[in-house]
Design a protein around this motif. Structure first.
Motif, PDB file in Angstrom:
ATOM      1  N   ARG A  33       0.939  -1.129   0.168  1.00 15.25           N
ATOM      2  CA  ARG A  33       0.123   0.162   0.069  1.00 15.25           C
ATOM      3  C   ARG A  33       0.786   1.293  -0.074  1.00 15.25           C
ATOM      4  NH1 ARG A  33      -4.402   0.987   4.620  1.00 15.25           N
ATOM      5  NH2 ARG A  33      -2.499   1.109   5.745  1.00 15.25           N
ATOM      6  N   HIS A  67      -3.087  -8.673  -6.458  1.00 14.13           N
ATOM      7  CA  HIS A  67      -2.840  -9.304  -7.536  1.00 14.13           C
ATOM      8  C   HIS A  67      -3.322 -10.961  -7.558  1.00 14.13           C
ATOM      9  CE1 HIS A  67       0.741  -6.498  -8.048  1.00 14.13           C
ATOM     10  NE2 HIS A  67       0.606  -6.691  -6.561  1.00 14.13           N
ATOM     11  N   TRP A 111      -5.748  -1.047  -1.379  1.00  9.60           N
ATOM     12  CA  TRP A 111      -4.703  -2.037  -1.491  1.00  9.60           C
ATOM     13  C   TRP A 111      -4.829  -2.621  -3.233  1.00  9.60           C
ATOM     14  CZ3 TRP A 111      -1.394  -3.684   2.339  1.00  9.60           C
ATOM     15  CH2 TRP A 111      -1.595  -3.102   3.635  1.00  9.60           C
ATOM     16  N   PRO A 112      -3.532  -2.476  -3.637  1.00  8.89           N
ATOM     17  CA  PRO A 112      -3.554  -3.292  -4.748  1.00  8.89           C
ATOM     18  C   PRO A 112      -3.386  -4.852  -4.397  1.00  8.89           C
ATOM     19  CG  PRO A 112      -1.236  -2.631  -4.315  1.00  8.89           C
ATOM     20  CD  PRO A 112      -2.116  -1.886  -3.290  1.00  8.89           C
TER      21      PRO A 112
END
Length: 93
Positions: free
Chosen positions: A48, A58, A55-56
């Protein structure tokens, strides 16, 4: 995270981001994993950025991954079967 397929829940993935203050202040990422027969689904949280609240995420899909493990188990069983036949055919000393 809830995995949906056609609007139907298929499973839950629990990904985590951990920060350890003891020692050198290490960040670790715990991957959420779901393994249906069609393949593995991985979800991980990224780093972050400062000042952001999001939050990214994946997400990765590995199709037919469980079948690789099934193939390895089948080859192992075949090896044990061949070894057992050879031991059974050996003449007594």
């Amino acid at each position: 995270f809830v995995l949906l397929e056609g609007g139907i829940p298929q499973g839950t993935l629990n990904a985590e981001q951990r920060f350890y203050t003891h020692g050198d202040g290490t960040n670790t990422s715990e991957v959420g994993l779901l393994t249906p027969l069609t393949g593995d689904v991985y979800v991980a949280l990224g780093e972050r950025r400062m000042g952001e609240t999001a939050w990214p995420v994946h997400a990765t899909v590995h199709p037919l991954q469980p079948w690789l493990w099934a193939g390895a188990l089948l080859m192992t069983a075949g090896g044990f079967s061949a070894a057992a036949r050879r031991i059974r055919r050996m003449p007594p000393c």
